[in-house]
Design a protein around this motif. Sequence first.
Motif, PDB file in Angstrom:
ATOM      1  N   ALA A   1      40.486  16.791  83.717  1.00 22.14           N
ATOM      2  CA  ALA A   1      40.633  16.973  82.269  1.00 22.14           C
ATOM      3  C   ALA A   1      39.405  16.526  81.487  1.00 22.14           C
ATOM      4  O   ALA A   1      39.346  16.710  80.276  1.00 22.14           O
ATOM      5  CB  ALA A   1      41.847  16.195  81.774  1.00 22.14           C
ATOM      6  N   ARG A   2      38.418  15.974  82.158  1.00 19.55           N
ATOM      7  CA  ARG A   2      37.273  15.375  81.478  1.00 19.55           C
ATOM      8  C   ARG A   2      36.615  16.367  80.528  1.00 19.55           C
ATOM      9  O   ARG A   2      36.375  17.520  80.870  1.00 19.55           O
ATOM     10  CB  ARG A   2      36.254  14.870  82.497  1.00 19.55           C
ATOM     11  N   GLY A   3      36.323  15.897  79.313  1.00 16.46           N
ATOM     12  CA  GLY A   3      35.716  16.751  78.308  1.00 16.46           C
ATOM     13  C   GLY A   3      36.720  17.584  77.548  1.00 16.46           C
ATOM     14  O   GLY A   3      36.371  18.224  76.549  1.00 16.46           O
ATOM     15  N   GLY A   4      37.979  17.572  77.994  1.00 15.25           N
ATOM     16  CA  GLY A   4      38.980  18.417  77.357  1.00 15.25           C
ATOM     17  C   GLY A   4      40.017  17.653  76.568  1.00 15.25           C
ATOM     18  O   GLY A   4      41.013  18.235  76.133  1.00 15.25           O
ATOM     19  N   TYR A   5      39.822  16.349  76.365  1.00 12.69           N
ATOM     20  CA  TYR A   5      40.814  15.577  75.617  1.00 12.69           C
ATOM     21  C   TYR A   5      40.131  14.474  74.818  1.00 12.69           C
ATOM     22  O   TYR A   5      38.998  14.078  75.088  1.00 12.69           O
ATOM     23  CB  TYR A   5      41.859  14.977  76.555  1.00 12.69           C
ATOM     24  N   ASP A   6      40.866  13.993  73.799  1.00 14.40           N
ATOM     25  CA  ASP A   6      40.353  12.951  72.918  1.00 14.40           C
ATOM     26  C   ASP A   6      40.994  11.591  73.166  1.00 14.40           C
ATOM     27  O   ASP A   6      40.403  10.564  72.873  1.00 14.40           O
ATOM     28  CB  ASP A   6      40.601  13.350  71.451  1.00 14.40           C
ATOM     29  N   ARG A   7      42.216  11.591  73.688  1.00 16.32           N
ATOM     30  CA  ARG A   7      42.894  10.322  73.957  1.00 16.32           C
ATOM     31  C   ARG A   7      43.947  10.543  75.036  1.00 16.32           C
ATOM     32  O   ARG A   7      44.287  11.679  75.375  1.00 16.32           O
ATOM     33  CB  ARG A   7      43.525   9.740  72.695  1.00 16.32           C
ATOM     34  N   VAL A   8      44.477   9.437  75.541  1.00 14.77           N
ATOM     35  CA  VAL A   8      45.454   9.462  76.629  1.00 14.77           C
ATOM     36  C   VAL A   8      46.789   8.918  76.131  1.00 14.77           C
ATOM     37  O   VAL A   8      46.840   7.896  75.437  1.00 14.77           O
ATOM     38  CB  VAL A   8      44.973   8.624  77.834  1.00 14.77           C
ATOM     39  N   VAL A   9      47.869   9.607  76.500  1.00 15.40           N
ATOM     40  CA  VAL A   9      49.232   9.178  76.184  1.00 15.40           C
ATOM     41  C   VAL A   9      50.017   9.165  77.489  1.00 15.40           C
ATOM     42  O   VAL A   9      49.960  10.123  78.263  1.00 15.40           O
ATOM     43  CB  VAL A   9      49.888  10.129  75.166  1.00 15.40           C
ATOM     44  N   CYS A  10      50.750   8.086  77.743  1.00 15.38           N
ATOM     45  CA  CYS A  10      51.453   7.930  79.022  1.00 15.38           C
ATOM     46  C   CYS A  10      52.954   7.779  78.810  1.00 15.38           C
ATOM     47  O   CYS A  10      53.402   6.945  78.010  1.00 15.38           O
ATOM     48  CB  CYS A  10      50.914   6.714  79.767  1.00 15.38           C
ATOM     49  N   CYS A  11      53.731   8.573  79.568  1.00 14.32           N
ATOM     50  CA  CYS A  11      55.194   8.583  79.463  1.00 14.32           C
ATOM     51  C   CYS A  11      55.881   7.621  80.431  1.00 14.32           C
ATOM     52  O   CYS A  11      57.084   7.753  80.681  1.00 14.32           O
ATOM     53  CB  CYS A  11      55.733   9.990  79.706  1.00 14.32           C
ATOM     54  N   GLY A  12      55.148   6.679  80.996  1.00 12.16           N
ATOM     55  CA  GLY A  12      55.786   5.631  81.774  1.00 12.16           C
ATOM     56  C   GLY A  12      55.737   5.790  83.277  1.00 12.16           C
ATOM     57  O   GLY A  12      55.265   6.784  83.814  1.00 12.16           O
ATOM     58  N   ASP A  13      56.275   4.768  83.957  1.00 13.26           N
ATOM     59  CA  ASP A  13      56.223   4.604  85.406  1.00 13.26           C
ATOM     60  C   ASP A  13      54.785   4.578  85.911  1.00 13.26           C
ATOM     61  O   ASP A  13      54.338   5.411  86.704  1.00 13.26           O
ATOM     62  CB  ASP A  13      57.062   5.660  86.130  1.00 13.26           C
ATOM     63  N   LEU A  14      54.085   3.548  85.464  1.00 13.71           N
ATOM     64  CA  LEU A  14      52.740   3.285  85.949  1.00 13.71           C
ATOM     65  C   LEU A  14      52.782   2.804  87.397  1.00 13.71           C
ATOM     66  O   LEU A  14      51.855   3.075  88.169  1.00 13.71           O
ATOM     67  CB  LEU A  14      52.067   2.203  85.088  1.00 13.71           C
ATOM     68  N   VAL A  15      53.841   2.080  87.756  1.00 12.53           N
ATOM     69  CA  VAL A  15      53.883   1.414  89.050  1.00 12.53           C
ATOM     70  C   VAL A  15      55.091   1.869  89.861  1.00 12.53           C
ATOM     71  O   VAL A  15      55.919   2.638  89.407  1.00 12.53           O
ATOM     72  CB  VAL A  15      53.909  -0.118  88.866  1.00 12.53           C
ATOM     73  N   GLY A  16      55.173   1.339  91.085  1.00 14.89           N
ATOM     74  CA  GLY A  16      56.245   1.696  92.007  1.00 14.89           C
ATOM     75  C   GLY A  16      55.771   2.721  93.009  1.00 14.89           C
ATOM     76  O   GLY A  16      55.078   3.672  92.652  1.00 14.89           O
ATOM     77  N   TYR A  17      56.108   2.541  94.258  1.00 19.44           N
ATOM     78  CA  TYR A  17      55.839   3.460  95.367  1.00 19.44           C
ATOM     79  C   TYR A  17      54.415   3.364  95.920  1.00 19.44           C
ATOM     80  O   TYR A  17      54.223   3.320  97.120  1.00 19.44           O
ATOM     81  CB  TYR A  17      56.126   4.924  94.990  1.00 19.44           C
TER      82      TYR A  17
END
Length: 247
Positions: free
Chosen positions: A23-39
């Motif tokens: 996605a590099r160069g194609g976005y201005d910011r990052v939004v995360c919907c959760g579950d960073l961890v586990g597995y």
Amino acid sequence: MRDLIISDIHANLEGLEAVVAAARGGYDRVVCCGDLVGYGADPNAVVDWVRAHAAVVIRGNHDKVAAGLDSMEDFNPLARQAAVWTADTLTAENRAWVRGLERGPVVVDGAYAVVHGSPRDEDEYVTEGGEVRAAMEAATEQLTFFGHTHVQGGFQLKQRQVITIGPPFLDETEYTFALSPDYRYLVNPGSAGQPRDGDWRVGAAIYDTGAKTVRLLRVSYDLETAQRKIREAGLPPLLADRLARGY
């Protein structure tokens, strides 16, 4: 504004790095919907990256368990083993940060909402039928991004008719669609760490808030390294094996 929407990274650093690079160069910011961890085997590296780069982050069910906010009683044995390992492996600083994550829904700049499971319940799985209609009717925004199912794509609703939005085909790397003012949308960006829709490639989405277009991305990544790390960490081998099958 172009937002890179990620979800369900599940401590897969190689997967996260691959979607960010694609996605590099194609976005201005990052939004995360959760579950960073586990597995996966890199909970601290993933949390460090999200802390440094994401503008909006909400919690997932694995985040809650790892931070001690919820019990593991609803987890299957495989998820429970990974959750215990993750809780023991997170640094005190990262565990405290994860513990402080907001619950969804969170409305981003009045443009759309993000949830982990559903607008009705952060732990609800939204997959089909009546639960899709109920989730959309509970949503406050025309567009809601959600995770939890690890299945890229989503749904659009008009007059209680639900239409499925499919992910890119196996021979494609992206699929773009424009929002219609006549529909409401629930869109899953896909899992950046453990897809479960039969495609081993990791997923993400880019939402252009001005053009009102959603681009679903599907990205190959260093699968072998992610698998090796899981095995070397002493996590259940099935967690490594399933990455290759996309389930």
